[in-house]
Design an enzyme around this catalytic site. Structure first.
Site, mmCIF file in Angstrom:
data_model
loop_
_atom_site.group_PDB
_atom_site.id
_atom_site.type_symbol
_atom_site.label_atom_id
_atom_site.label_comp_id
_atom_site.label_asym_id
_atom_site.label_seq_id
_atom_site.Cartn_x
_atom_site.Cartn_y
_atom_site.Cartn_z
ATOM 1 N N ARG A 116 0.913 -1.138 0.000
ATOM 2 C CA ARG A 116 0.000 0.000 0.000
ATOM 3 C C ARG A 116 0.943 1.175 0.000
ATOM 4 O O ARG A 116 1.734 1.348 0.939
ATOM 5 C CB ARG A 116 -0.902 -0.033 1.246
ATOM 6 C CG ARG A 116 -1.642 1.268 1.552
ATOM 7 C CD ARG A 116 -2.640 1.583 0.455
ATOM 8 N NE ARG A 116 -3.529 2.705 0.838
ATOM 9 C CZ ARG A 116 -3.267 3.990 0.626
ATOM 10 N NH1 ARG A 116 -2.126 4.357 0.055
ATOM 11 N NH2 ARG A 116 -4.138 4.915 0.972
ATOM 12 N N HIS A 164 2.052 6.788 2.450
ATOM 13 C CA HIS A 164 1.032 7.850 2.477
ATOM 14 C C HIS A 164 0.762 8.317 3.907
ATOM 15 O O HIS A 164 1.278 7.758 4.877
ATOM 16 C CB HIS A 164 -0.279 7.334 1.880
ATOM 17 C CG HIS A 164 -0.961 6.305 2.738
ATOM 18 N ND1 HIS A 164 -0.516 5.023 2.878
ATOM 19 C CD2 HIS A 164 -2.079 6.388 3.528
ATOM 20 C CE1 HIS A 164 -1.308 4.356 3.700
ATOM 21 N NE2 HIS A 164 -2.260 5.152 4.125
ATOM 22 N N HIS A 166 -2.737 10.522 6.164
ATOM 23 C CA HIS A 166 -4.112 11.025 6.023
ATOM 24 C C HIS A 166 -4.494 11.854 7.235
ATOM 25 O O HIS A 166 -3.786 11.862 8.245
ATOM 26 C CB HIS A 166 -5.123 9.900 5.802
ATOM 27 C CG HIS A 166 -4.699 8.588 6.391
ATOM 28 N ND1 HIS A 166 -4.662 8.366 7.730
ATOM 29 C CD2 HIS A 166 -4.262 7.447 5.794
ATOM 30 C CE1 HIS A 166 -4.233 7.128 7.943
ATOM 31 N NE2 HIS A 166 -3.975 6.549 6.810
ATOM 32 N N GLU A 220 -5.710 6.075 11.952
ATOM 33 C CA GLU A 220 -5.919 4.741 11.372
ATOM 34 C C GLU A 220 -5.616 3.653 12.393
ATOM 35 O O GLU A 220 -4.524 3.601 12.942
ATOM 36 C CB GLU A 220 -5.007 4.577 10.150
ATOM 37 C CG GLU A 220 -4.862 3.146 9.646
ATOM 38 C CD GLU A 220 -3.903 3.045 8.459
ATOM 39 O OE1 GLU A 220 -3.998 3.889 7.545
ATOM 40 O OE2 GLU A 220 -3.058 2.139 8.452
ATOM 41 N N HIS A 270 3.274 6.637 6.609
ATOM 42 C CA HIS A 270 3.610 5.240 6.879
ATOM 43 C C HIS A 270 3.602 4.418 5.599
ATOM 44 O O HIS A 270 3.053 4.832 4.582
ATOM 45 C CB HIS A 270 2.634 4.646 7.895
ATOM 46 C CG HIS A 270 1.189 4.908 7.611
ATOM 47 N ND1 HIS A 270 0.569 6.099 7.941
ATOM 48 C CD2 HIS A 270 0.244 4.154 7.009
ATOM 49 C CE1 HIS A 270 -0.695 6.051 7.575
ATOM 50 N NE2 HIS A 270 -0.937 4.886 6.993
ATOM 51 N N GLU A 308 -10.652 6.093 1.326
ATOM 52 C CA GLU A 308 -9.365 5.500 0.984
ATOM 53 C C GLU A 308 -8.806 6.116 -0.311
ATOM 54 O O GLU A 308 -7.617 6.042 -0.590
ATOM 55 C CB GLU A 308 -9.598 3.989 0.866
ATOM 56 C CG GLU A 308 -8.421 3.115 0.627
ATOM 57 C CD GLU A 308 -7.306 3.209 1.643
ATOM 58 O OE1 GLU A 308 -7.521 3.661 2.782
ATOM 59 O OE2 GLU A 308 -6.190 2.837 1.267
#
Ligand SMILES: *[C@@H]1O[C@H](CO)[C@@H](O)[C@H](O)[C@H]1NC(C)=O
Ligand SMILES: *[C@@H]1O[C@H](CO)[C@@H](O)[C@H](O)[C@H]1NC(C)=O
Ligand SMILES: *[C@@H]1O[C@H](CO)[C@@H](O)[C@H](O)[C@H]1NC(C)=O
Ligand SMILES: *[C@@H]1O[C@H](CO)[C@@H](O)[C@H](O)[C@H]1NC(C)=O
Length: 464
Positions: free
Chosen positions: A167, A170, A172, A176, A215, A237
């Site tokens: 993944r 990124h 946000h 999370e 992360h 997402e």
């Protein structure tokens, strides 16, 4: 069904004449619209001879019981499940989807105790759009307020990364929290102090990344699937800050100055986001990816991972429970969660969470829950592995195992401690006289009420 069952010959002829000069049909092909002669009563109107009153079905066990007793109805193998409970309801001749009807018997034939309208508290991830990663690297699907408009406090993502897939790096705005569902994965992050973090986590383990902390997530040899929970129901997402995009949207002159590199260093940046993509396998020795600087590593007390899989479950009458909250996992300061296992026939007792909404993910098995909202609304929902549930703050609910296997689910709260209030413990600790005057229970019943919280009650199913 034959078309002539619906249209008499004269009506059919009338349709061929068209409406208000509209083009008529050609040959035997009728025009798109019918004739005005079809409006209302006419002696030449005919009825089709379909009989909807001779529908054959076999009631499933419990279906004839009083609708307010309402045991779970197992329609899974029913030829022709019907919206009938006790003496309520009636047969369904109509357009229907047997797949949904068979797995949502409490929707097709709701308990007589359901009433009015609550929020929708169920969303199957199987109905979420699945975003597929490139070159067989994985996928992700999400539930947020677009799917469940009243689930405002939390959103969830179910993500698969094949062996070695990433993944993309990124960050946000939301926090999370994650539960690894299968396989194992390496996670890595750098915080605002420059302190670094790297760990390998496996099925049953939990991680947390605070808002804004960038992360990376890479599946180890055997791939992984994990569940992400965000502290914002409108999280998407598709709207995270990706490394590729942040590089693509700075002038290269600025990037070169910022990182003290020649402009040509950025010649091979990806032209678009990578999101989920295949990678070079992570080195087996995690030390090779343990990058540190003078700030050192993130201290253990602030670790972004918790090896929850190694925490033994607390046994209770009908199954087991284990809790993870900031008392033992402090960095996730607003996430409190429990993994509950409910044996066949058993039930997570009627309870509510006084300080938070609950976001629920069904991991395996099947169950049902009634969401009760003041003053008198109640809706019963059926859940299977892969489904999301949502129970607003202080709204009562239970979760009853309706299958023949263990039911396993995750309850997530936005709270600094996992708390619930048990209906049984409450009633068991109110002076008997008050309970008797209010609920008119017999002395025998009053004497058998329990004073301790049960979490999961055992019970025979269907109850007799
Ligand atoms: C993944 O985890 C789920 C839930 O525990 C389990 O039912 C399933 O069998 C696992 N899948 C694999 C391939 O191990
Ligand atoms: C992958 O699975 C094999 C067994 O199939 C196991 O021996 C190995 O430890 C697993 N690797 C990881 C990183 O979990
Ligand atoms: C990374 O290295 C530091 C020492 O610099 C050590 O304290 C830490 O445990 C290492 N992390 C891992 C995952 O091995
Ligand atoms: C129930 O118990 C109360 C208090 O002990 C007593 O006064 C009452 O008579 C009992 N009722 C019956 C029906 O036995």
């Amino acid at each position: 069904m034959r078309i002539d069952a619906f249209l008499s010959v004269s009506a059919l002829l009338a349709t061929l004449q068209g409406v208000n000069g509209a083009p008529t049909g050609t040959g035997t092909n009728p025009p798109l619209r019918g004739s005005e002669n079809l409006l209302g009563y006419s002696p030449s109107n005919t009825l089709n001879d379909e009989n909807t009153d001779n529908i054959q079905y076999t009631p499933v066990p419990g279906q004839n019981e009083d609708a307010k007793v309402a045991p779970y109805l197992d329609f899974e193998n029913s030829e022709n499940p019907q919206p009938i409970r006790g003496d309520t309801g009636g047969t369904d001749p109509g357009p229907r989807n047997y797949y949904y009807d068979r797995i949502n018997s409490d929707k097709l034939a709701p308990p007589g105790t359901d009433n009015g309208a609550t929020i929708n508290a169920m969303w199957p991830m199987g109905l979420s759009h699945n975003r597929l990663g490139i070159k067989g690297s994985g996928w992700a699907r999400q539930q947020n307020i677009n799917a469940m408009p009243d689930a405002t406090k939390m959103a969830g993502v179910d993500m698969r990364l094949e062996a070695g897939a990433y993944r993309e790096l990124h960050w946000h705005v939301a926090a999370e929290w994650s539960l690894v569902l299968n396989g194992s994965v390496r996670i890595q992050a750098v915080n605002e102090n420059g302190e670094t973090f790297v760990d390998d986590v496996g099925a049953g383990d939990v991680w947390f990344f605070p808002p804004g902390v960038p992360h990376s997530i890479q599946a180890l040899d055997n791939g992984t699937e994990f569940l992400l929970v965000f502290d914002d129901g409108s999280f998407s997402e598709d709207n995270t800050f990706l490394a590729s995009e942040v590089f693509l949207h700075q002038p290269k002159e600025v990037l070169a100055k910022d990182l003290d590199l020649p402009i040509s260093a950025f010649d091979n940046l990806p032209g678009d986001e990578l999101y989920i993509f295949p990678g070079t396998p992570a080195p087996k020795d995690i030390q090779e990816q343990n990058v540190t600087n003078s700030a050192g590593v993130i201290p253990q007390s602030q670790s972004y991972s918790y090896h929850f899989s190694e925490q033994p479950a607390h046994e209770v009458a009908g199954g087991s429970v284990k809790i993870i909250d900031p008392l033992t996992f402090p960095i996730a300061s607003s996430f409190s969660a429990a993994i509950v296992t409910v044996k066949p026939g058993a039930m997570r007792e009627i309870h509510w969470h006084p300080t938070s909404d609950e976001w629920t993910f069904f991991i395996s098995g099947q169950g049902r829950a009634t969401l009760f909202t003041a003053p008198d609304q109640a809706t019963t929902f059926d859940y299977h592995g892969g489904d999301v549930g949502y129970f607003p703050q202080s709204n009562s609910h239970y979760i009853e195992n309706t299958g023949s296997e263990d039911l396993v689910f995750l309850e997530v709260l936005q709270a600094d401690q996992f708390t619930d209030i048990s209906l049984g413990q409450w009633i068991g600790n109110v002076p008997k006289q008050i309970v008797s005057d209010t609920l008119r229970l017999s002395n025998e019943s009053l004497n058998s009420l329990k004073k301790e919280k049960q979490y999961v009650v055992s019970g025979k199913y269907p109850s007799s």
